[in-house]
Write an enzyme that holds these catalytic residues in place. Structure first.
Site, mmCIF file in Angstrom:
data_model
loop_
_atom_site.group_PDB
_atom_site.id
_atom_site.type_symbol
_atom_site.label_atom_id
_atom_site.label_comp_id
_atom_site.label_asym_id
_atom_site.label_seq_id
_atom_site.Cartn_x
_atom_site.Cartn_y
_atom_site.Cartn_z
ATOM 1 C CE LYS A 6 -7.725 1.837 -2.945
ATOM 2 N NZ LYS A 6 -7.341 2.281 -4.261
ATOM 3 C CB CYS B 184 -3.048 5.344 -2.371
ATOM 4 S SG CYS B 184 -3.997 6.608 -3.210
#
Ligand code: SAJ
Length: 403
Positions: A204, A258
């Site tokens: 991720k 993010c």
């Protein structure tokens, strides 16, 4: 609601859409959040969002009683943790919210439960969650399943991506991975790739760090091209005609919760090894500073020529086009700096927000007509309605509006 099929902890940008999406797949969901006001708003369907379809799906789920929000921890077979992992101190990840959920969860879990972590987390967090729960529940030692399965959705198109995207699933052991796969199979059309939890956690982080590095390349090019008097958009378009070249778009910096954050999770754990990753963060941060300097330069030049007030239009505040999210937005930072320096001569536009604490927002067409310098920071579709004429006023295009 008694006995929901699963509980989602954290009803934010990802947790709420995931909850209502699952409830359309005949998986009943109980959503937990510490924010009582948010829980009340969600339970009446009264939410502020630009995520397409979210409000309608929520209302349907509430009507069918397949979803309910609350603040209490209840019992269920499946627990999904989707809470924020912010920064502390010097860009270090703060996993205390995940840990606090794990602590509270330890009083409601029972033998055979599956605990999934979806929050972006530093390597080792899933193992930590299992240690926290097992420390409090020695009776359940090795009788629970734990897996890391990062969300990968793009804000603005969450539902499509929840359904279609491949997912990486990393269990703390193989049984956990398999159990998590059986759950995700119920609602994901994309492929499910099984691995261990440490690899899934790093995967991720690496996905977002990779995008950050690629954007940094585009941003660096834009600064070089400015000096070389080359149109960077034209250049990238031509370079991308090569079958193996795919340069991304420069912008006014990188924002959101993010891409502008996750690379630091790698950097803080592996500072000596993360050279490109660290440098990319610096370049992308520098790009917004550079944009601000260009705006200042332009205002000061025009002031000298005009010998009177110069009015500046700032177009776009969100962290990317066509959303209402200003988290870590470089455009908002730039707007604040320009506003703090030039005050009432600055007209600020954000068509995706009805109001914002810091400024009075102005209609975009009105602002364009009134300003001497138009600064485009975010390439919103709505701005296509403006008849931009570079001959009648100075236009600073930091987001490819003229491309
Ligand atoms: N940006 C550019 N140039 C580009 C693309 C983006 O400057 O060519 C900027 C945007 O304007 C924005 C920032 O980058 O400020 C991030 O936007 P984004 O669209 O690249 O990504 P996010 O933050 O909305 O979502 C990302 C996605 N990750 C990847 O594409 C690898 C998404 O799939 C993740 O689920 C999400 O992060 C997340 O939650 O981690």
């Amino acid at each position: 609601m008694n006995n929901a099929d699963c509980i989602i902890y954290g009803l934010g940008y990802i947790g709420l859409p995931t909850s209502v999406y699952l409830s359309t797949k005949e998986i009943s969901v109980y959503g937990v959040d510490i924010n009582r006001k948010l829980v009340a708003e969600i339970n009446t369907g009264n939410i502020q969002t630009t995520e397409q379809g979210l409000r309608e799906m929520l209302l349907l789920a509430l009507e069918k009683n397949t979803f309910k929000a609350g603040t209490d921890y209840l019992s269920s077979d499946i627990h999904i943790i989707v809470v924020p992992t912010p920064f502390k101190n010097n860009n270090e990840p703060d996993t205390s919210i995940v840990e606090s959920v794990a602590n509270k969860l330890s009083s409601t879990v029972k033998e055979g439960d599956l605990i999934i972590l979806e929050s972006t987390s530093p390597v080792g967090t899933t193992e930590k969650v299992s240690q926290i729960i097992y420390a409090k529940r020695k009776d359940l030692k090795n009788k629970l399943y734990f897996a890391y399965c990062p969300e990968r959705v793009l804000p603005g198109q969450i539902f499509q991506e929840l359904k279609d995207n491949d997912r990486v699933i990393g269990g703390i052991n193989q049984e956990s991975s398999i159990k998590a796969k059986l759950f995700y199979e119920k609602f994901v059309d994309g492929e499910l790739h099984l691995t261990d939890c440490r690899t899934a956690e790093m995967c991720k982080l690496v996905e977002n760090a990779s995008r950050d590095v690629q954007i940094a390349f585009a941003n660096e090019l834009s600064i070089i091209c400015n000096k070389a008097d080359i149109n960077v958009w034209n250049l990238i378009n031509l370079a991308n005609k090569h079958p193996r070249v795919d340069i991304l778009s420069p912008g006014c910096g990188v924002g959101g919760h993010c891409i502008a954050v996750d690379p630091y999770f790698i950097y803080s754990q592996f500072p000596l090894e993360s050279k490109i990753i660290g440098q990319a963060r610096e370049i992308n941060n520098y790009k917004s500073f550079w944009c601000y300097e260009k705006i200042q330069e332009e205002i000061n030049n025009l002031k000298k020529v005009k010998k009177s007030k110069v009015s500046v239009g700032i177009f776009g505040l969100t962290f990317k086009p066509d959303i209402d999210d200003i988290r870590q937005s470089p455009a908002l930072d730039i707007a604040k700096k320009v506003f703090n320096t030039y005050g009432s001569d600055v007209l600020i536009v954000e068509p995706n927000l009805s109001q914002i604490d810091e400024f009075e927002l102005i209609d975009f067409k009105h602002a364009y007509n009134k300003c001497d310098i138009a600064v485009f920071l975010v390439n919103h579709s709505k701005f296509k309605e403006i008849k931009i004429d570079v001959n009648s006023k100075k236009v600073l295009d930091f987001c490819g509006i003229l491309k």
